[in-house]
Write an enzyme that holds these catalytic residues in place. Structure first.
Site, mmCIF file in Angstrom:
data_model
loop_
_atom_site.group_PDB
_atom_site.id
_atom_site.type_symbol
_atom_site.label_atom_id
_atom_site.label_comp_id
_atom_site.label_asym_id
_atom_site.label_seq_id
_atom_site.Cartn_x
_atom_site.Cartn_y
_atom_site.Cartn_z
ATOM 1 N N ASN A 9 0.879 -1.172 0.000
ATOM 2 C CA ASN A 9 0.000 0.000 0.000
ATOM 3 C C ASN A 9 0.911 1.214 0.000
ATOM 4 O OD1 ASN A 9 -1.742 2.088 0.480
ATOM 5 N ND2 ASN A 9 -2.359 1.413 2.540
ATOM 6 N N LYS A 11 0.169 4.217 -0.143
ATOM 7 C CA LYS A 11 -0.440 5.407 0.474
ATOM 8 C C LYS A 11 -0.174 6.620 -0.443
ATOM 9 C CE LYS A 11 -0.158 3.142 4.900
ATOM 10 N NZ LYS A 11 -0.088 3.238 6.356
ATOM 11 N N HIS A 95 -9.641 1.234 4.806
ATOM 12 C CA HIS A 95 -8.361 1.382 5.493
ATOM 13 C C HIS A 95 -8.546 2.305 6.703
ATOM 14 C CE1 HIS A 95 -4.229 2.473 6.388
ATOM 15 N NE2 HIS A 95 -3.876 1.374 5.755
ATOM 16 N N GLU A 97 -6.891 4.641 7.835
ATOM 17 C CA GLU A 97 -6.664 6.076 7.577
ATOM 18 C C GLU A 97 -7.903 6.701 6.934
ATOM 19 O OE1 GLU A 97 -2.929 5.553 5.529
ATOM 20 O OE2 GLU A 97 -2.050 4.875 7.414
ATOM 21 N N GLU A 167 -5.462 -4.921 10.397
ATOM 22 C CA GLU A 167 -4.428 -3.914 10.641
ATOM 23 C C GLU A 167 -4.739 -3.187 11.947
ATOM 24 O OE1 GLU A 167 -2.427 -2.716 6.660
ATOM 25 O OE2 GLU A 167 -4.131 -1.402 6.987
ATOM 26 N N GLY A 173 2.465 2.258 10.943
ATOM 27 C CA GLY A 173 3.420 3.351 10.838
ATOM 28 C C GLY A 173 4.094 3.708 12.157
ATOM 29 N N SER A 205 3.350 -2.182 10.368
ATOM 30 C CA SER A 205 4.790 -2.264 10.655
ATOM 31 C C SER A 205 5.402 -3.626 10.318
ATOM 32 C CB SER A 205 5.075 -1.887 12.115
ATOM 33 O OG SER A 205 4.722 -0.522 12.348
HETATM 34 P P1 13P Z 1 3.018 0.364 7.758
HETATM 35 O O1 13P Z 1 3.528 -0.944 7.175
HETATM 36 O O2 13P Z 1 3.774 1.552 7.274
HETATM 37 O O3 13P Z 1 2.864 0.285 9.232
HETATM 38 O O4 13P Z 1 1.534 0.553 7.164
HETATM 39 C C1 13P Z 1 0.624 -0.493 7.252
HETATM 40 C C2 13P Z 1 -0.578 -0.147 6.453
HETATM 41 O O5 13P Z 1 -1.351 0.716 6.817
HETATM 42 C C3 13P Z 1 -0.795 -0.881 5.199
HETATM 43 O O6 13P Z 1 -2.067 -0.641 4.685
#
Ligand code: 13P
Length: 247
Positions: A9, A11, A95, A97, A167, A173, A205
Site C-alpha cells: 500500500n 499510500k 483502510h 486512515e 491492521e 506506521g 509495521s
Molecule cells: P506500515 O507498514 O507503514 O505500518 O503501514 C501499514 C498499512 O497501513 C498498510 O495498509
C-alpha cells in the site's frame, strides 16, 4: 490451500519520475517467488503508469479506495468501474486512515466493498482496533462490527474471493507490530466469520525482520505492507518470507 498474498500500500507516496525504478525492481524480484501473489496499490494518478509497467507480469495492480457510488455528481471521487478500466485487480476498502481521517463509517465501507465486487475486482477489507479499544478489551467487538457490516450487505459468500486485512491501528506506521500470537488470535477470530478459503492478511509495521514469524501463523495468509513497500529490497524480502512459509 490459500495462496499467499503480499500487497504493497503505497499510500500517498510516489512520483511519475521515481515509480518506474521501484516497479521494475519489484517485477524482477517478484517473478522469483513461487506460490506468493504480489500486488501494489498505487495512488490513482499512477494507475495508468503502473498498469503499463506491469503488463504481462504476475504482479497485480491495486487501488487504495473507491467510491460507493457507480457514477454521478461526486466531485473528487473515483468509481470502481474506473479502476477496473485501468486493470486493477484489488481495491483496499475501509483502510483505517480512511476511517479515521476521512470519517468513513461501517455502512459506507460496506457500500464500497459491494461496488468493488460489482465491478469485478477483489476488495481488500481492512479492519482493526485502536489502542484504546484494545486496552478496553474491545478488539474482537471492534473487528466484528467492521466485518459484520460488510457481511450484512454482501453476504459470507463474497469472501470466497474477497480478502480481509487485519491492521491494528496502533501498529500502523508506528514501528510497533502485533506479536505473531496477537495477530493469530485476531485472525482466527475473523476466520470464524468468513470462510476457510478467505485470505486474511496482517498489516502494521511489517518489516523484513518480523515478516517470517507473522507469516508462520496458521491464519496469516500474507501481508499488507505500508512503509516497507516503498523500498524494493524490503518489500522483496517480505515477499521472500511469505514464500518460505511452510504449509
Ligand atoms: P506500515 O507498514 O507503514 O505500518 O503501514 C501499514 C498499512 O497501513 C498498510 O495498509
Amino acid at each position: 490451500m490459500r495462496e499467499r498474498l503480499v500487497a504493497g500500500n503505497w499510500k500517498m507516496h510516489g512520483s511519475l519520475a521515481g515509480n518506474p525504478a521501484l516497479i521494475e525492481a519489484i517485477k524482477a524480484g517478484a517473478a522469483r517467488q513461487a506460490g506468493v501473489e504480489c500486488a501494489i496499490c498505487v495512488p490513482f494518478p499512477y494507475l495508468a503508469q503502473a498498469a503499463g509497467l506491469l503488463q504481462g507480469t504476475e504482479v497485480a495492480l491495486g487501488a487504495q479506495n473507491a467510491s460507493e457510488h457507480a457514477q454521478g455528481a461526486f466531485t473528487g471521487e473515483v468509481s470502481a468501474a474506473m479502476l477496473a478500466d485501468f486493470g486493477c485487480r484489488y481495491v483496499l476498502v475501509g483502510h483505517s486512515e480512511r476511517r479515521q481521517l476521512y470519517g468513513e463509517g461501517d455502512g459506507q465501507v460496506a457500500g464500497k466493498f459491494a461496488a468493488v465486487l460489482a465491478a469485478g475486482m477483489t476488495p481488500v477489507l481492512c479492519v482493526g482496533e485502536t489502542l484504546e479499544e484494545r486496552d478496553a478489551g474491545r478488539t474482537e467487538a471492534t473487528v466484528a462490527r467492521q466485518l459484520d457490516a460488510v457481511l450484512a450487505k454482501s453476504g459470507r459468500g463474497a469472501f470466497a474471493t474477497a480478502v480481509v486485512a487485519y491492521e491494528p491501528v496502533w501498529a500502523i506506521g508506528t514501528g510497533r507490530t502485533a506479536s505473531p500470537g496477537e495477530a493469530q488470535a485476531v485472525h482466527a477470530f475473523l476466520r470464524q466469520r468468513v470462510l476457510a478459503e478467505t485470505r486474511i492478511l496482517y498489516g502494521g509495521s511489517v518489516k523484513p525482520g518480523n515478516a517470517e514469524a507473522l507469516f508462520a501463523q496458521r491464519d496469516v495468509d500474507g501481508g499488507l505492507i505500508g512503509g516497507a513497500a516503498l523500498v524494493a529490497a524490503d518489500f522483496l524480502a517480505i515477499l521472500a518470507a511469505a514464500a518460505r512459509r511452510k504449509e
